[in-house]
Design a protein around this motif. Structure first.
Motif, PDB file in Angstrom:
ATOM      1  N   GLY A   5      -3.099 -71.534  56.532  1.00 24.11           N
ATOM      2  CA  GLY A   5      -2.174 -72.176  55.301  1.00 24.11           C
ATOM      3  C   GLY A   5      -2.746 -71.911  53.847  1.00 24.11           C
ATOM      4  N   LYS A   6      -3.788 -71.279  53.683  1.00 19.29           N
ATOM      5  CA  LYS A   6      -4.429 -71.244  52.324  1.00 19.29           C
ATOM      6  C   LYS A   6      -4.437 -69.802  52.205  1.00 19.29           C
ATOM      7  CE  LYS A   6      -7.167 -75.629  52.859  1.00 19.29           C
ATOM      8  NZ  LYS A   6      -8.469 -76.035  52.886  1.00 19.29           N
ATOM      9  N   CYS A   7      -4.768 -69.567  50.809  1.00 14.33           N
ATOM     10  CA  CYS A   7      -5.017 -68.200  50.257  1.00 14.33           C
ATOM     11  C   CYS A   7      -6.455 -67.890  50.807  1.00 14.33           C
ATOM     12  CB  CYS A   7      -4.787 -68.251  48.669  1.00 14.33           C
ATOM     13  SG  CYS A   7      -5.358 -66.506  47.971  1.00 14.33           S
ATOM     14  N   PRO A   8      -6.482 -66.695  51.229  1.00 11.76           N
ATOM     15  CA  PRO A   8      -8.160 -66.401  51.645  1.00 11.76           C
ATOM     16  C   PRO A   8      -8.779 -65.943  50.348  1.00 11.76           C
ATOM     17  CG  PRO A   8      -6.695 -64.585  52.159  1.00 11.76           C
ATOM     18  CD  PRO A   8      -5.847 -65.574  51.763  1.00 11.76           C
ATOM     19  N   VAL A   9      -8.390 -65.924  49.308  1.00  9.81           N
ATOM     20  CA  VAL A   9      -9.450 -65.547  48.034  1.00  9.81           C
ATOM     21  C   VAL A   9      -9.579 -66.784  47.364  1.00  9.81           C
ATOM     22  CG1 VAL A   9      -9.420 -64.102  45.914  1.00  9.81           C
ATOM     23  CG2 VAL A   9      -8.409 -63.114  47.838  1.00  9.81           C
ATOM     24  N   THR A  10      -8.405 -67.460  47.041  1.00  8.80           N
ATOM     25  CA  THR A  10      -8.771 -68.660  46.148  1.00  8.80           C
ATOM     26  C   THR A  10      -8.842 -70.063  47.004  1.00  8.80           C
ATOM     27  OG1 THR A  10      -6.312 -68.880  46.103  1.00  8.80           O
ATOM     28  CG2 THR A  10      -7.412 -67.586  44.161  1.00  8.80           C
ATOM     29  N   GLY A  11      -8.408 -70.005  47.980  1.00 11.32           N
ATOM     30  CA  GLY A  11      -8.495 -71.147  48.773  1.00 11.32           C
ATOM     31  C   GLY A  11      -7.529 -72.136  48.707  1.00 11.32           C
ATOM     32  N   GLU A  12      -6.400 -71.764  47.921  1.00 13.73           N
ATOM     33  CA  GLU A  12      -5.383 -72.656  47.536  1.00 13.73           C
ATOM     34  C   GLU A  12      -4.099 -72.553  48.449  1.00 13.73           C
ATOM     35  OE1 GLU A  12      -3.322 -71.655  43.710  1.00 13.73           O
ATOM     36  OE2 GLU A  12      -5.526 -71.772  42.681  1.00 13.73           O
ATOM     37  N   VAL A  13      -3.451 -73.643  48.721  1.00  9.05           N
ATOM     38  CA  VAL A  13      -2.346 -73.824  49.818  1.00  9.05           C
ATOM     39  C   VAL A  13      -1.213 -72.947  49.300  1.00  9.05           C
ATOM     40  CG1 VAL A  13      -0.820 -75.349  50.856  1.00  9.05           C
ATOM     41  CG2 VAL A  13      -3.052 -76.108  50.058  1.00  9.05           C
ATOM     42  N   LEU A  14      -0.975 -72.085  50.511  1.00  8.98           N
ATOM     43  CA  LEU A  14       0.204 -71.291  50.224  1.00  8.98           C
ATOM     44  C   LEU A  14       1.337 -71.492  51.254  1.00  8.98           C
ATOM     45  CD1 LEU A  14      -1.600 -67.607  50.169  1.00  8.98           C
ATOM     46  CD2 LEU A  14      -0.633 -68.911  48.305  1.00  8.98           C
ATOM     47  N   THR A  15       2.637 -71.171  51.055  1.00  8.23           N
ATOM     48  CA  THR A  15       3.868 -70.902  51.678  1.00  8.23           C
ATOM     49  C   THR A  15       4.660 -69.609  51.737  1.00  8.23           C
ATOM     50  OG1 THR A  15       5.221 -71.673  49.863  1.00  8.23           O
ATOM     51  CG2 THR A  15       4.134 -73.523  51.065  1.00  8.23           C
ATOM     52  N   GLU A  16       5.303 -69.540  52.421  1.00  7.78           N
ATOM     53  CA  GLU A  16       6.146 -68.319  52.791  1.00  7.78           C
ATOM     54  C   GLU A  16       6.734 -68.028  51.207  1.00  7.78           C
ATOM     55  OE1 GLU A  16       7.440 -66.282  55.525  1.00  7.78           O
ATOM     56  OE2 GLU A  16       6.003 -67.004  56.996  1.00  7.78           O
ATOM     57  N   ALA A  17       7.136 -68.747  50.554  1.00 11.05           N
ATOM     58  CA  ALA A  17       7.980 -68.531  49.359  1.00 11.05           C
ATOM     59  C   ALA A  17       7.072 -67.882  48.267  1.00 11.05           C
ATOM     60  CB  ALA A  17       8.394 -69.727  48.793  1.00 11.05           C
ATOM     61  N   ASP A  18       5.723 -68.167  48.528  1.00 10.16           N
ATOM     62  CA  ASP A  18       4.745 -67.609  47.490  1.00 10.16           C
ATOM     63  C   ASP A  18       4.446 -66.334  47.525  1.00 10.16           C
ATOM     64  OD1 ASP A  18       4.667 -70.274  46.316  1.00 10.16           O
ATOM     65  OD2 ASP A  18       2.970 -70.720  47.513  1.00 10.16           O
ATOM     66  N   LEU A  19       4.758 -65.590  48.727  1.00  7.98           N
ATOM     67  CA  LEU A  19       4.344 -64.421  49.365  1.00  7.98           C
ATOM     68  C   LEU A  19       5.328 -63.328  48.637  1.00  7.98           C
ATOM     69  CD1 LEU A  19       3.246 -64.712  52.839  1.00  7.98           C
ATOM     70  CD2 LEU A  19       1.660 -64.900  50.887  1.00  7.98           C
ATOM     71  N   VAL A  20       4.994 -61.991  48.314  1.00 10.64           N
ATOM     72  CA  VAL A  20       5.781 -61.129  47.611  1.00 10.64           C
ATOM     73  C   VAL A  20       5.703 -59.868  48.509  1.00 10.64           C
ATOM     74  CG1 VAL A  20       6.186 -59.681  45.705  1.00 10.64           C
ATOM     75  CG2 VAL A  20       5.243 -61.912  45.426  1.00 10.64           C
ATOM     76  N   VAL A  21       6.834 -59.294  48.725  1.00 12.50           N
ATOM     77  CA  VAL A  21       7.106 -58.235  49.539  1.00 12.50           C
ATOM     78  C   VAL A  21       6.590 -57.001  48.829  1.00 12.50           C
ATOM     79  CG1 VAL A  21       8.744 -56.786  51.016  1.00 12.50           C
ATOM     80  CG2 VAL A  21       8.883 -59.118  50.758  1.00 12.50           C
ATOM     81  N   VAL A  22       5.467 -56.159  49.407  1.00 12.72           N
ATOM     82  CA  VAL A  22       5.272 -54.958  49.056  1.00 12.72           C
ATOM     83  C   VAL A  22       5.695 -53.905  49.526  1.00 12.72           C
ATOM     84  CG1 VAL A  22       2.917 -53.677  48.384  1.00 12.72           C
ATOM     85  CG2 VAL A  22       3.079 -56.276  48.395  1.00 12.72           C
ATOM     86  N   LYS A  23       6.152 -52.803  48.674  1.00 13.96           N
ATOM     87  CA  LYS A  23       6.662 -51.734  49.290  1.00 13.96           C
ATOM     88  C   LYS A  23       5.607 -50.633  48.767  1.00 13.96           C
ATOM     89  CE  LYS A  23      11.398 -53.089  48.540  1.00 13.96           C
ATOM     90  NZ  LYS A  23      12.961 -52.932  47.971  1.00 13.96           N
ATOM     91  N   SER A  24       5.472 -49.809  49.894  1.00  9.90           N
ATOM     92  CA  SER A  24       4.231 -48.732  49.728  1.00  9.90           C
ATOM     93  C   SER A  24       4.991 -47.567  49.847  1.00  9.90           C
ATOM     94  CB  SER A  24       3.153 -48.970  50.661  1.00  9.90           C
ATOM     95  OG  SER A  24       3.466 -48.896  51.993  1.00  9.90           O
TER      96      SER A  24
END
Length: 174
Positions: A5-24
């Motif tokens: 439930g945390k960001c692997p880089v910064t260590g802050e708490v994340l939710t599904e709403a914080d994520l952005v869909v990336v189109k490649s």
């Protein structure tokens, strides 16, 4: 996110709403199978050869146009140099003629110039006097000041505006 439930880089708490869909984009397409065979390679080389020959033709055409322009410019420059040389030669000849003129002839020529100047000045003075007299005389049929003072307006018209057209011309008949 599901495990910690945390960001692997910064260590802050994340939710599904914080994520952005990336189109490649889908990667680079593979070379067509025609490029893998000898006839396909020959065809590709033939197309490149044709493109090079077309480009060479355009470059040669441009070179020819540049050469023609250069020839014309050089011809014009050469003609200008010849004209300048001719004018310089004529100037030198004329200046050498004036140096060879004897000083005895100069007073006679000065007297002629003075006579011509006097004739021109007298003609100018007489014409100027005639013109000033002519400009002070009023033309025939011109209204006098008393007649103009007696004139009264018969009617008044408003000029037109941009929104509502009014008078755009007048016709006066007597």
């Amino acid at each position: 996110l599901e495990a910690n439930g945390k960001c692997p880089v910064t260590g802050e708490v994340l939710t599904e709403a914080d994520l952005v869909v990336v189109k490649s984009s889908k990667g680079v397409p593979p070379r067509p199978p025609t490029g893998n065979s000898i006839p396909g390679l020959l065809e590709t080389m033939a197309k490149e050869w044709d493109a090079l020959m077309l480009e060479m033709y355009e470059v040669r055409k441009q070179l020819q146009n540049t050469r023609e322009e250069l020839v014309r410019t050089l011809y014009e420059r050469d003609a200008a140099v010849r004209v300048i040389a001719r004018l310089t030669k004529e100037r030198d000849e004329i200046s050498s003629r004036f140096e060879n003129v004897e000083m005895n002839d100069v007073p006679v020529q000065v007297d002629k110039v003075e006579k011509m100047r006097n004739v021109m000045k007298s003609t100018c003075d007489s014409l100027t006097k005639f013109r000033t007299k002519k400009s002070k005389i009023a033309p025939a049929g011109l209204a006098t000041e008393e007649h103009v003072a007696k004139l009264k307006p018969v009617s008044t018209l408003k000029s037109h505006s941009t929104t509502k057209p009014g008078v755009s011309c007048i016709d006066i008949s007597q």
